[in-house]
Write a protein that holds these residues in place. Structure first.
Motif, short mmCIF file in Angstrom:
data_model
loop_
_atom_site.label_atom_id
_atom_site.label_comp_id
_atom_site.label_asym_id
_atom_site.label_seq_id
_atom_site.Cartn_x
_atom_site.Cartn_y
_atom_site.Cartn_z
N LEU A 184 0.85 -1.19 0.00
CA LEU A 184 0.00 0.00 0.00
C LEU A 184 0.88 1.24 0.00
CD1 LEU A 184 -2.75 -1.08 2.55
CD2 LEU A 184 -3.06 -0.64 0.11
N LEU A 185 0.71 2.08 -1.01
CA LEU A 185 1.54 3.27 -1.17
C LEU A 185 0.64 4.50 -1.13
CD1 LEU A 185 4.60 3.31 -1.61
CD2 LEU A 185 4.19 3.71 -4.03
N ASP B 214 6.83 7.23 4.74
CA ASP B 214 6.85 5.91 5.39
C ASP B 214 6.51 4.78 4.43
OD1 ASP B 214 7.47 7.15 7.78
OD2 ASP B 214 5.39 7.29 8.44
N SER B 215 5.40 4.91 3.73
CA SER B 215 5.00 3.84 2.81
C SER B 215 5.95 3.72 1.63
CB SER B 215 3.56 4.07 2.31
OG SER B 215 3.47 5.23 1.51
N SER B 216 6.69 4.80 1.32
CA SER B 216 7.63 4.76 0.20
C SER B 216 8.92 4.04 0.54
CB SER B 216 7.94 6.20 -0.26
OG SER B 216 6.78 6.86 -0.70
N THR C 127 4.25 -5.28 -5.89
CA THR C 127 3.37 -4.44 -6.71
C THR C 127 2.77 -3.41 -5.77
OG1 THR C 127 2.82 -6.23 -8.24
CG2 THR C 127 1.32 -4.35 -8.17
N ALA C 128 2.81 -2.15 -6.17
CA ALA C 128 2.29 -1.08 -5.31
C ALA C 128 0.83 -0.77 -5.67
CB ALA C 128 3.14 0.17 -5.46
N PHE C 129 0.07 -0.40 -4.65
CA PHE C 129 -1.34 -0.04 -4.84
C PHE C 129 -1.63 1.27 -4.12
CE2 PHE C 129 -1.25 -4.58 -5.51
CZ PHE C 129 -2.17 -4.80 -6.52
N TYR C 130 -2.30 2.15 -4.83
CA TYR C 130 -2.75 3.41 -4.23
C TYR C 130 -4.26 3.34 -4.08
CZ TYR C 130 -3.82 8.37 -3.65
OH TYR C 130 -4.28 9.56 -3.18
#
Length: 332
Positions: free
Chosen positions: A85-86, A91-93, A107-110
Motif C-alpha cells: 500500500l503506497l 513511510d509507505s515509500s 506491486t504497489a497499490f494506491y
C-alpha cells in the motif's frame, strides 16, 4: 465486550509497562453491515510507469549494507509476492525498498477513497492527485508497477456513514481503526483476493509475528520499535485472518531512522511532511462535517467536583474533543 475492553485498556496502561510486550488481535468492533465487492477486479486501474527498469541502481554496496540492518521485519530470505500500500508519504515509500532488498516481488497499490461533498474548494483541500504523483515517482524510481484501487463507495458505506451514525447515537468511533479494519485490510484485501499475493504490506509502525506454520498458524500483533509513532492501537481490531496476510517493514525501525533512510535512498518525497488529520475532510473541521449530517445541539459544561458552570458547547464538538479528556469535565 466489557471484559475485552478492559483487557485492551490494561495492555496500553502506562502504569503497566510490562504488559506492553505484545497483544493478540482483539475483534472488539463487529463489522456489521460491512460492504464488500463481489467483483474485486473492477476496482483496479493501472497507472502507467515510465519504465519497468529502475531509474536508479538498486545494487549499490553502501546502500545495500545500510538496508541489511533494517529488514528484520520484512521477512528476509523468503521470496514472496507482496502487495504494498503506497500513499505517497515517506513511510509507505520506504517500505517497498526494504521489501525488495529482503527478496520479495512487489506491486504497489494506491487507494482512492475520497468522495465528493459540496464544500467550496473541497478538492484542493485533500491533495490526492499530489499523493498519487509522489507514489508514481517512487515506483518509477525502483521499477515497481503501480495500480489504483477505487474504494470510494466502500469507504463511504463502511467508514464515513458508520461514523455519522455513531455520532448520532452519542458515541465516538475512531476513523483510523475503521479505515484499517474495513478498507485498507478489508475491502482492499477483497479487491485483490484473486491476484495471488502472499502478503499485504504497508508503512504502519507495528510488528506482526507469524508462527512457523504460515498457512494456519497464529499471527501476533506487537508494538513497533518506536513507542512515539507506534500504531498498534489503530490495528488492534484486525482479525487473525487479516493479520496472517500482513507485513509491516517499518515495525523494527524508529521514525527518525526512516527519514534518514528516505534521504539515503534519494526518494522523490524525502522532504515531504507527514500527513495529519482525516484526508476526506481536508481542511474542513471534523465537527463541521458531522454537524452537516446531524443536527447540532447545545449543551452546558459543568465541573464535576463543584458543579460550577464552565460554559456551553455544541454537542458534536464535545464528543470529538472531550470524550477522552479529564474526568472533571461533565456534559449536561
Amino acid at each position: 465486550m466489557a471484559a475485552a475492553t478492559l483487557s485492551l485498556l490494561n495492555i496500553f496502561s502506562i502504569k503497566n509497562p510490562n504488559n506492553l510486550k505484545y497483544f493478540y488481535s482483539l475483534s472488539l468492533l463487529p463489522l456489521k453491515g460491512l460492504h464488500l465487492s463481489n467483483n474485486p477486479r473492477k476496482f483496479t486501474s493501472s497507472v502507467t510507469i515510465s519504465s519497468t527498469e529502475p531509474q536508479i541502481s538498486l545494487n549499490s554496496t553502501s546502500v545495500n549494507e545500510e538496508l541489511e540492518s533494517y529488514i528484520s521485519c520484512s521477512m528476509p530470505g523468503k521470496s514472496r509476492k507482496v502487495a504494498v500500500l503506497l500513499s505517497g508519504g515517506v513511510d509507505s515509500s520506504v517500505a517497498p525498498r526494504l521489501l525488495h532488498h529482503a527478496g520479495h516481488s512487489c506491486t504497489a497499490f494506491y487507494l482512492k477513497i475520497w468522495f465528493q461533498e459540496d464544500y467550496e474548494n473541497f478538492w484542493s483541500a485533500c491533495p490526492w492527485d499530489e499523493d498519487l504523483k509522489y507514489a508514481e515517482a517512487v515506483c518509477n524510481q525502483i521499477g515497481v508497477p503501480l495500480e489504483v484501487v477505487h474504494l470510494t463507495d466502500e469507504y463511504w458505506k463502511n467508514v464515513v456513514s458508520y461514523i455519522i451514525e455513531e455520532y448520532r447515537c452519542g458515541r465516538t468511533p475512531n476513523p483510523d481503526v475503521l479505515c484499517n479494519t474495513r478498507i485498507k485490510f478489508g475491502a482492499f484485501m477483497d479487491a485483490i483476493s484473486t491476484l495471488g499475493f502472499d502478503y499485504v504490506a504497508s508503512g504502519h509502525y507495528a510488528r506482526v509475528i507469524h508462527s512457523s506454520s504460515e498457512a494456519n498458524g497464529t499471527s501476533r500483533l506487537e508494538l513497533s520499535g518506536d513507542m512515539v509513532k507506534d500504531q498498534t492501537y489503530f490495528l488492534s481490531h484486525l482479525s487473525q485472518g487479516q493479520l496472517r496476510q500482513l507485513l509491516f517493514p517499518l515495525g523494527c525501525i524508529p521514525k527518525d531512522e526512516v527519514r534518514k533512510l528516505a534521504t539515503k535512498l534519494e526518494l522523490p518525497n524525502k522532504e515531504r511532511k507527514d500527513s495529519q488529520g482525516i484526508c476526506f475532510l481536508g481542511k474542513i473541521k471534523f465537527s463541521e462535517f458531522v454537524a452537516r449530517h446531524i443536527r447540532e445541539l447545545e449543551g452546558i459544561l459543568l465541573e464535576a467536583e463543584t458543579g460550577n458552570f464552565l460554559g456551553k458547547h455544541g454537542i458534536l464538538v464535545l464528543h470529538h474533543w472531550y470524550d477522552t479528556g479529564p474526568a472533571s469535565i461533565v456534559a449536561a
